[in-house]
Design a protein around this motif. Sequence first.
Motif, PDB file in Angstrom:
ATOM      1  N   VAL A  66       0.831  -1.201   0.000  1.00 29.87           N
ATOM      2  CA  VAL A  66       0.000   0.000   0.000  1.00 29.87           C
ATOM      3  C   VAL A  66       0.865   1.250   0.000  1.00 29.87           C
ATOM      4  O   VAL A  66       0.595   2.221  -0.727  1.00 29.87           O
ATOM      5  N   LEU A  67       1.945   1.251   0.807  1.00 28.77           N
ATOM      6  CA  LEU A  67       2.832   2.413   0.882  1.00 28.77           C
ATOM      7  C   LEU A  67       3.558   2.636  -0.443  1.00 28.77           C
ATOM      8  O   LEU A  67       3.769   3.781  -0.869  1.00 28.77           O
ATOM      9  N   VAL A  68       3.921   1.532  -1.112  1.00 32.26           N
ATOM     10  CA  VAL A  68       4.574   1.654  -2.415  1.00 32.26           C
ATOM     11  C   VAL A  68       3.629   2.329  -3.407  1.00 32.26           C
ATOM     12  O   VAL A  68       4.013   3.238  -4.161  1.00 32.26           O
ATOM     13  N   ASP A  69       2.349   1.907  -3.390  1.00 33.18           N
ATOM     14  CA  ASP A  69       1.366   2.498  -4.305  1.00 33.18           C
ATOM     15  C   ASP A  69       1.127   3.972  -3.982  1.00 33.18           C
ATOM     16  O   ASP A  69       1.049   4.816  -4.884  1.00 33.18           O
ATOM     17  N   ILE A  70       1.036   4.276  -2.677  1.00 38.28           N
ATOM     18  CA  ILE A  70       0.831   5.671  -2.273  1.00 38.28           C
ATOM     19  C   ILE A  70       2.035   6.536  -2.674  1.00 38.28           C
ATOM     20  O   ILE A  70       1.882   7.634  -3.205  1.00 38.28           O
ATOM     21  N   GLY A  71       3.210   5.989  -2.426  1.00 37.77           N
ATOM     22  CA  GLY A  71       4.426   6.723  -2.775  1.00 37.77           C
ATOM     23  C   GLY A  71       4.511   6.983  -4.267  1.00 37.77           C
ATOM     24  O   GLY A  71       4.852   8.104  -4.703  1.00 37.77           O
ATOM     25  N   ARG A  72       4.188   5.972  -5.050  1.00 39.07           N
ATOM     26  CA  ARG A  72       4.224   6.142  -6.508  1.00 39.07           C
ATOM     27  C   ARG A  72       3.251   7.236  -6.946  1.00 39.07           C
ATOM     28  O   ARG A  72       3.576   8.092  -7.766  1.00 39.07           O
ATOM     29  N   LEU A  73       2.044   7.214  -6.366  1.00 41.19           N
ATOM     30  CA  LEU A  73       1.011   8.179  -6.730  1.00 41.19           C
ATOM     31  C   LEU A  73       1.420   9.601  -6.368  1.00 41.19           C
ATOM     32  O   LEU A  73       1.352  10.523  -7.194  1.00 41.19           O
ATOM     33  N   PHE A  74       1.846   9.804  -5.116  1.00 45.55           N
ATOM     34  CA  PHE A  74       2.192  11.144  -4.664  1.00 45.55           C
ATOM     35  C   PHE A  74       3.418  11.703  -5.395  1.00 45.55           C
ATOM     36  O   PHE A  74       3.459  12.893  -5.726  1.00 45.55           O
ATOM     37  N   LEU A  75       4.417  10.852  -5.631  1.00 41.55           N
ATOM     38  CA  LEU A  75       5.635  11.336  -6.292  1.00 41.55           C
ATOM     39  C   LEU A  75       5.364  11.726  -7.737  1.00 41.55           C
ATOM     40  O   LEU A  75       5.901  12.719  -8.234  1.00 41.55           O
ATOM     41  N   LYS A  76       4.520  10.957  -8.422  1.00 45.93           N
ATOM     42  CA  LYS A  76       4.188  11.297  -9.803  1.00 45.93           C
ATOM     43  C   LYS A  76       3.457  12.634  -9.871  1.00 45.93           C
ATOM     44  O   LYS A  76       3.615  13.395 -10.828  1.00 45.93           O
ATOM     45  N   ARG A  77       2.654  12.926  -8.836  1.00 48.30           N
ATOM     46  CA  ARG A  77       1.945  14.197  -8.800  1.00 48.30           C
ATOM     47  C   ARG A  77       2.861  15.352  -8.386  1.00 48.30           C
ATOM     48  O   ARG A  77       2.637  16.500  -8.767  1.00 48.30           O
ATOM     49  N   ALA A  78       3.867  15.022  -7.583  1.00 48.71           N
ATOM     50  CA  ALA A  78       4.719  16.070  -7.004  1.00 48.71           C
ATOM     51  C   ALA A  78       5.779  16.589  -7.976  1.00 48.71           C
ATOM     52  O   ALA A  78       6.284  17.706  -7.812  1.00 48.71           O
ATOM     53  N   GLY A  79       6.145  15.799  -8.968  1.00 45.66           N
ATOM     54  CA  GLY A  79       7.215  16.231  -9.861  1.00 45.66           C
ATOM     55  C   GLY A  79       7.333  15.352 -11.080  1.00 45.66           C
ATOM     56  O   GLY A  79       6.507  14.469 -11.329  1.00 45.66           O
ATOM     57  N   ASP A  80       8.402  15.605 -11.841  1.00 41.75           N
ATOM     58  CA  ASP A  80       8.635  14.855 -13.077  1.00 41.75           C
ATOM     59  C   ASP A  80       9.395  13.579 -12.738  1.00 41.75           C
ATOM     60  O   ASP A  80      10.592  13.447 -13.012  1.00 41.75           O
ATOM     61  N   PHE A  81       8.666  12.612 -12.114  1.00 45.45           N
ATOM     62  CA  PHE A  81       9.282  11.380 -11.640  1.00 45.45           C
ATOM     63  C   PHE A  81       8.680  10.166 -12.353  1.00 45.45           C
ATOM     64  O   PHE A  81       7.482  10.104 -12.622  1.00 45.45           O
ATOM     65  N   SER A  82       9.560   9.194 -12.622  1.00 49.80           N
ATOM     66  CA  SER A  82       9.134   7.868 -13.075  1.00 49.80           C
ATOM     67  C   SER A  82       9.471   6.907 -11.941  1.00 49.80           C
ATOM     68  O   SER A  82      10.651   6.725 -11.610  1.00 49.80           O
ATOM     69  N   VAL A  83       8.442   6.293 -11.330  1.00 46.01           N
ATOM     70  CA  VAL A  83       8.643   5.515 -10.103  1.00 46.01           C
ATOM     71  C   VAL A  83       8.430   4.028 -10.369  1.00 46.01           C
ATOM     72  O   VAL A  83       7.390   3.614 -10.878  1.00 46.01           O
ATOM     73  N   THR A  84       9.447   3.229  -9.996  1.00 48.59           N
ATOM     74  CA  THR A  84       9.344   1.770 -10.037  1.00 48.59           C
ATOM     75  C   THR A  84       9.291   1.283  -8.599  1.00 48.59           C
ATOM     76  O   THR A  84      10.190   1.601  -7.803  1.00 48.59           O
ATOM     77  N   GLY A  85       8.267   0.518  -8.248  1.00 48.91           N
ATOM     78  CA  GLY A  85       8.129   0.036  -6.878  1.00 48.91           C
ATOM     79  C   GLY A  85       8.421  -1.451  -6.759  1.00 48.91           C
ATOM     80  O   GLY A  85       8.000  -2.248  -7.602  1.00 48.91           O
ATOM     81  N   VAL A  86       9.166  -1.837  -5.729  1.00 47.71           N
ATOM     82  CA  VAL A  86       9.431  -3.250  -5.425  1.00 47.71           C
ATOM     83  C   VAL A  86       9.219  -3.471  -3.930  1.00 47.71           C
ATOM     84  O   VAL A  86       9.282  -2.518  -3.138  1.00 47.71           O
ATOM     85  N   LEU A  87       9.018  -4.749  -3.549  1.00 47.87           N
ATOM     86  CA  LEU A  87       8.628  -5.054  -2.173  1.00 47.87           C
ATOM     87  C   LEU A  87       9.742  -5.656  -1.321  1.00 47.87           C
ATOM     88  O   LEU A  87       9.499  -6.022  -0.168  1.00 47.87           O
ATOM     89  N   SER A  88      10.965  -5.739  -1.837  1.00 44.51           N
ATOM     90  CA  SER A  88      12.057  -6.316  -1.034  1.00 44.51           C
ATOM     91  C   SER A  88      13.405  -5.811  -1.535  1.00 44.51           C
ATOM     92  O   SER A  88      13.541  -5.376  -2.688  1.00 44.51           O
ATOM     93  N   GLY A  89      14.373  -5.898  -0.642  1.00 42.05           N
ATOM     94  CA  GLY A  89      15.725  -5.522  -1.014  1.00 42.05           C
ATOM     95  C   GLY A  89      16.298  -6.425  -2.076  1.00 42.05           C
ATOM     96  O   GLY A  89      17.026  -5.988  -2.973  1.00 42.05           O
TER      97      GLY A  89
END
Length: 376
Positions: A12-35
């Motif tokens: 959920v945090l990965v999805d929220i982070g992706r959403l907010f960052l895309k709105r906040a600036g010119d970002f392309s966000v790739t989300g993963v769930l582990s190191g």
Amino acid sequence: MISVLFVDDEPVLVDIGRLFLKRAGDFSVTGVLSGQEAVRLLQENTYDVIISDYQMPGMNGIELLRFVRKQCGDIPFILFTGRGDEAIAGDAVNTGVDFYVQKGGDPKLQFADIAHKIETAVERRRALQAIKASEQRFHDIINFLPDATFAINTEGIIIAWNREIERITGTRAEDMIGRGAYSHAVPFYGSRRPMIIDLLLRPDPGVEASYPSLHRENSIITADGVLYIAGRKHFFLARASFLYDQHGKIAGAIESLRDITPQKESEEKLIRIIQHLPVGLQLFRIEADGRLVCHGGNPAAEEMTGMSGRCAPGKVIEEVFPDDEGRKICIICRKIAMEGGRDSIDNVPLSADGCVKHYNIRMFQTDPGEVAVLYI
């Protein structure tokens, strides 16, 4: 666009982070769930910045940071954690984290802050990369210069030592760069002493007097002289000028030394030949004030003409050829000195010591602004 790798074991945090960052600036966000998944992607792709949670199963954020610093260099890394442990923060800083952000509060405000930190970290990295690239280009250019070249900073520390100076001195760059206290003079003089590069940064009239040929013009110093390298005599023409930083401030100085030994040896040989020529020879050069002045001649010129006083260096050509026939010679010599070419006048009467002798005069340009006069 800034590419972001967002690592967190909470989907959920990965999805929220992706959403907010895309709105906040010119970002392309790739989300993963582990190191571990982040490591796999980092081995296949490149990213401008990494945001990682600290507490994750299998590989925590600090362990991922260690991998990134070892395998990926200086990619900006933001540790995003719900734990406020000072030990974790200290470990992160010691491992090379760029920013440490604690989770909590309004997500919109928090991700706006993270977006600002991302932009700050990426801009800082790009600026450093630009500086490194500029420094690398500087060193590449220095290395491929045909003249022996070195540079120092304002503290006198050697910052560049090119391949040609390595070759002629037998001293490697790795043994010179970083050294100060006039170390650059040792391969040439066998001791630490100022060279013209140092006189550019710190003028010293006393030391300058040891360079009779030293010439200053604006922010450039030139001088020529003799140096003994590996037991062999070399003639060098040295030239030093300032180095400037991106703000136009003096950052150091650079000196190049051109080995002019073959030319000097040829000049000396030519001088010896001229001195023994059976014909008279004089050189005249146009001075800054416009006068055409004698700069020397061989012994035969004096013996053949008997004009020793009038042939002396420093005499203007009108004093050497003062009569009516001489004025014609003066006009022709000045034209040749300025425009080039050659000319001749035969059976010229020259009066010296009460005697009149006749010579065939040959005139030709030897250099721009310089003319030679032959007496045959």
